[in-house]
Design an enzyme around this catalytic site. Structure first.
Site, PDB file in Angstrom:
ATOM      1  N   ASP A 158       0.810  -1.225  -0.180  1.00  0.00           N
ATOM      2  CA  ASP A 158      -0.074  -0.178   0.246  1.00  0.00           C
ATOM      3  C   ASP A 158       0.362   1.479  -0.604  1.00  0.00           C
ATOM      4  OD1 ASP A 158      -2.454   1.787   0.500  1.00  0.00           O
ATOM      5  OD2 ASP A 158      -1.581   1.626   2.120  1.00  0.00           O
ATOM      6  N   VAL A 159       0.274   2.049  -0.916  1.00  0.00           N
ATOM      7  CA  VAL A 159       1.455   3.614  -0.661  1.00  0.00           C
ATOM      8  C   VAL A 159       0.466   4.498   0.077  1.00  0.00           C
ATOM      9  CG1 VAL A 159       1.705   5.660  -1.813  1.00  0.00           C
ATOM     10  CG2 VAL A 159       1.508   3.343  -3.130  1.00  0.00           C
ATOM     11  N   ASP A 301      -7.634  29.830  -8.790  1.00  0.00           N
ATOM     12  CA  ASP A 301      -7.262  28.229  -9.163  1.00  0.00           C
ATOM     13  C   ASP A 301      -6.782  27.802  -8.220  1.00  0.00           C
ATOM     14  OD1 ASP A 301      -4.438  28.800  -8.766  1.00  0.00           O
ATOM     15  OD2 ASP A 301      -4.096  29.469 -11.168  1.00  0.00           O
ATOM     16  N   HIS A 516     -78.241  65.861  71.191  1.00  0.00           N
ATOM     17  CA  HIS A 516     -79.670  65.481  71.124  1.00  0.00           C
ATOM     18  C   HIS A 516     -80.264  67.130  70.619  1.00  0.00           C
ATOM     19  CE1 HIS A 516     -78.154  68.661  74.375  1.00  0.00           C
ATOM     20  NE2 HIS A 516     -79.362  69.318  74.208  1.00  0.00           N
ATOM     21  N   ASP A 572     -73.152  61.983  73.600  1.00  0.00           N
ATOM     22  CA  ASP A 572     -73.734  63.420  73.652  1.00  0.00           C
ATOM     23  C   ASP A 572     -72.866  64.363  72.408  1.00  0.00           C
ATOM     24  OD1 ASP A 572     -76.273  65.163  72.865  1.00  0.00           O
ATOM     25  OD2 ASP A 572     -75.878  65.677  74.702  1.00  0.00           O
ATOM     26  N   SER A 685     -78.056  74.572  74.214  1.00  0.00           N
ATOM     27  CA  SER A 685     -77.928  73.399  73.699  1.00  0.00           C
ATOM     28  C   SER A 685     -76.457  73.309  73.094  1.00  0.00           C
ATOM     29  CB  SER A 685     -78.474  72.688  74.459  1.00  0.00           C
ATOM     30  OG  SER A 685     -79.646  72.218  75.390  1.00  0.00           O
TER      31      SER A 685
END
Length: 751
Positions: A158-159, A301, A516, A572, A685
């Site tokens: 495998d690479v 780009d 009263h 009162d 008163s």
């Protein structure tokens, strides 16, 4: 010539592997021999074994065989030799094994051992750069020493593209992820993978700027900008603005020495104008777009590691004329130049308000318009005006400034109509017009004082209480300005339907009297007041023959004490509210209620008090007779008498010794002389028994004329009985309401 690979030796996992191997060797050797010099064998397995023709016997002369090995993309080929025995020659001119890949010779082997002029593989491993490898065996016309050739093995390995990618066009832009047989790329957060599955770009086509100034950069500035991207930056401002761009000196966009910006570039569109493309390391500097709407396009780009760019922009609008602040005013901000969209706030100095279109305000804002004019004219600053001060009832206003000015810092002073009213609370009454156009005092702020009646202080002072006045004495006009005559016409009262009583003025609308006097007397003993329509109150009356001196009022409300007992006259006491307030003067003024602790204890024995009245002896007299000069009274002129307060126990014993059910309660006190005398009968008163407070010199209503014994008035040891007012101060305040409390209590003093 024959050849084979390792996998051809393992067709199955049977136990006869060795016999099979021999058969395959014979077949590959025969094939290789038949092919001769033109033989080329294709090998595509992931591993295998390659042997020279006739191996392990000597290889034939004048022979050439090529093995072409190929494995899937993402793998490379590893080749190594387990046995190697070829004819030696200078620079491998005769017999050799040559290893090639991608049009280049990886190795050429011959001989048995490596020398200065020839190379044998030994333990060396040959790796192809890619998934292809060619191995060629060649022998010349002789093999006299019978060299045995070679035994080689190959395998696909495998690479790790993430570590070994040397070609920039194939490397990952951001993150590389290896797997068996291949790799894939991913991008950092904020980026998206390009369709080439290798480079990373940004989504940057929706950048909108609407502020009047700002900064715009390439993505990741000052780090290298993304590849394979097309970025659009828009600046959109209102019409009337002109945008200018200023690029920084640090400008780095990939360019080309011969062609103008073929790779990466930045362009600016401003209406019909276009600037650019720009690239390289030279900054565009300052650009005047002369537009309010521009587009900045940046293209990159799939290659390059340039740092990008940074710019700042600013919008400049049409200029407006310089503005001058109004007199007594200022403008903010104060600038040397104003352009489109600039705003100016006009405000005034302390004590002045902005006036625009007849509307006053704290400030006014104007704005520079796109055509170079202001949105409005500069308003003027008008001095704050508190306007005419509120009048005080029973008071007056004096202006401290000339021409009765009511503007900022002008002063006024409230005063009350002395000596009948006094200011409550007791303050200087000075108010100043503040910067907000409001009259304000240091003591009350914006609240106003009130002019409240002065109580218990007749304009004409009563004579001092020194000795007894035999038979009473004529009162001078204004001696008893609180004295009220209450006339009742009640046809429901049986047997007497017309009668009178006295009372004491407490405020400009309330009169205190005995219950009263205002009880409607029917055949039963029910306690209900007479109808208010049947009552008239006379104030300021001195000589009953001269009614023009009197003030008469009808009644709005009558309040009898809820505990009034008709059997013993306990409680009162009653209140009368006049339908219309009276104006105080020298002959109409209220009396004080008990207020201080020594007053609230009630009158002390032997204290002298005054009682006034006309001494009307016949209670059954018509109203006309009362007011006319023909009424039967002891005197036409208001009389008063000095009476001592009697010890409560003595008074109580005096009445209990008489026949009949008499009760002198704690809500009553007695006054009079032991030896009697007609002067004891002068009080009417409901009239007030007043005592002068030695500290304040105010006259205080300590009693109300209530009742007496059955003997003839003036008899020996017959005392007058009075309602003890000090026991009812809270009741009076409650019925009159808290807002009226200080109308009859001195506002300068607290109980």
């Amino acid at each position: 010539m024959t050849a084979y690979t390792k996998n051809t030796l393992i067709p199955s996992r049977s136990e006869n592997t060795n016999s099979n191997k021999m058969r395959y060797l014979l077949v590959w050797s025969l094939c290789a021999f038949l092919f001769g010099r033109a033989a080329a064998i294709e090998l595509t397995d992931m591993f295998g074994e390659i042997q020279s023709p006739n191996f392990p016997d000597s290889y034939p002369s004048d022979s050439e065989v090529t093995w072409n090995i190929s494995v899937p993309d993402g793998f490379r080929i590893k080749l190594y030799f387990m046995h190697f025995d070829l004819e030696s020659s200078y620079l491998c001119e005769y017999d050799y094994v040559k290893v090639e890949a991608e049009d280049q010779v990886l190795a050429t082997f011959c001989g048995r051992e490596t020398t200065d002029t020839e190379q044998a593989p030994g333990q060396q491993v040959v790796l192809s750069p890619g998934p292809y490898m060619g191995l060629t065996f060649r022998s010349d016309f002789s093999n006299e020493e019978r060299f045995t050739g070679f035994d080689a093995h190959y395998t696909a390995v495998d690479v790790d593209e993430c570590l070994e990618k040397s070609d920039e066009e194939l490397a990952c832009d951001h993150n590389c992820h290896n797997y068996i047989g291949g790799y894939y790329c991913s991008c950092r957060f904020g980026y998206i993978l390009h369709s080439d599955n290798r480079t990373c770009k940004v989504e940057c086509s929706s950048n909108l700027f609407t502020q009047r100034s700002g900064v715009i950069t390439s993505a990741d500035f000052p780090s290298p900008y993304p590849k394979s991207s097309d970025c659009l930056y828009r600046i959109e401002l209102e019409e009337g603005f002109l945008i200018s761009l200023q690029f920084q000196d640090s400008f780095d966009i990939e360019d080309h020495p011969e062609v103008s910006c073929p790779y990466d570039y930045i362009k600016i569109k401003a209406g019909r104008k276009e600037f650019g493309p720009f690239c390289g390391e030279k900054s565009p500097g300052r650009l005047e777009t002369q537009s309010n709407s521009i587009q900045i396009l940046f293209h990159s780009d799939s290659s390059g590691e340039n740092r990008g760019w940074k710019l700042s922009y600013m919008a400049i609008g049409n200029p407006c004329p310089l503005v001058q602040p109004p007199i007594n005013g200022k403008i903010e901000p104060s600038q040397a130049k104003y352009t489109f969209k600039d705003q100016v706030v006009v405000s005034c100095n302390t004590g002045y308000n902005v006036l625009k279109d007849n509307v006053e305000s704290d400030s006014f804002q104007i704005e520079c318009l796109k055509d170079g004019t202001w949105s409005n004219k500069i308003p003027i600053c008008k001095i704050a005006d508190c306007k005419a001060p509120v009048e005080l009832e029973h008071g007056s206003v004096t202006f401290a400034t000339r021409n009765n000015l009511t503007t900022y810092r002008s002063g006024i002073r409230y005063s009350c109509q002395r000596p009948y009213y006094q200011m409550a609370p007791n303050i200087t009454g000075t108010y100043t017009c503040d910067a907000k156009g409001v009259w304000k005092s240091e003591e009350l702020g914006t609240k106003l004082p009130s002019c409240r009646p002065v109580c218990g202080q007749p304009v004409r002072p009563l004579p001092g209480i020194i000795k007894r006045i035999i038979g009473g004495r004529n009162a001078e006009p204004g001696f008893f300005p609180w004295q009220a005559l209450i006339v009742v016409e009640d046809t429901s009262r049986v047997p007497n339907d017309k009668w009178f009583g006295s009372g004491a003025l407490l405020s400009d609308s309330w009169v205190l009297t005995a219950a009263h006097v205002l009880r409607s007397q029917r055949r039963d003993n029910t306690i209900i007041p007479v109808s208010k329509e049947h009552v008239t109150v006379y104030l300021g009356l001195h000589d009953v023959r001269n009614k023009k001196d009197a003030v008469n009022r009808t009644v709005e409300e009558i309040i009898l004490h809820g505990g009034f007992d008709i059997q013993n006259y306990n409680h009162d006491i009653a209140l009368v509210k006049l339908k219309e307030k009276v104006t105080l003067n020298a002959y109409v003024m209220p009396v004080c209620l008990p207020q201080f602790e020594h007053e609230l204890e009630g009158p002390h024995p032997n204290t002298l008090g005054l009682v006034a009245g006309w001494g009307i002896s016949n209670p059954n007299i018509t109203v006309d007779e009362i007011i006319s000069s023909g009424m039967r009274t002891l005197s036409d002129i208001l009389q008063y008498v000095k009476l001592p307060v009697v010890l409560h126990a003595e008074c109580k014993t005096s009445y209990e010794s008489r026949s009949g059910n008499y009760s002198v309660t704690e809500n009553m006190f007695c006054a009079g002389y032991y030896e009697g005398g007609k002067d004891t009968c002068l009080g009417d008163s409901g009239g007030a028994f007043v005592i002068q407070d030695p500290g304040t010199q105010r006259w205080v209503a300590q009693g109300l004329v209530s009742w007496g014994g059955p003997e003839e008035c003036g008899s020996k040891q017959v005392y007058g009985v009075y309602t003890k007012v000090s026991n009812y101060v809270d009741w009076v305040e409650e019925k009159m309401g808290s807002s009226h409390r200080w109308k009859f209590l001195d506002p300068e003093l607290k109980r």
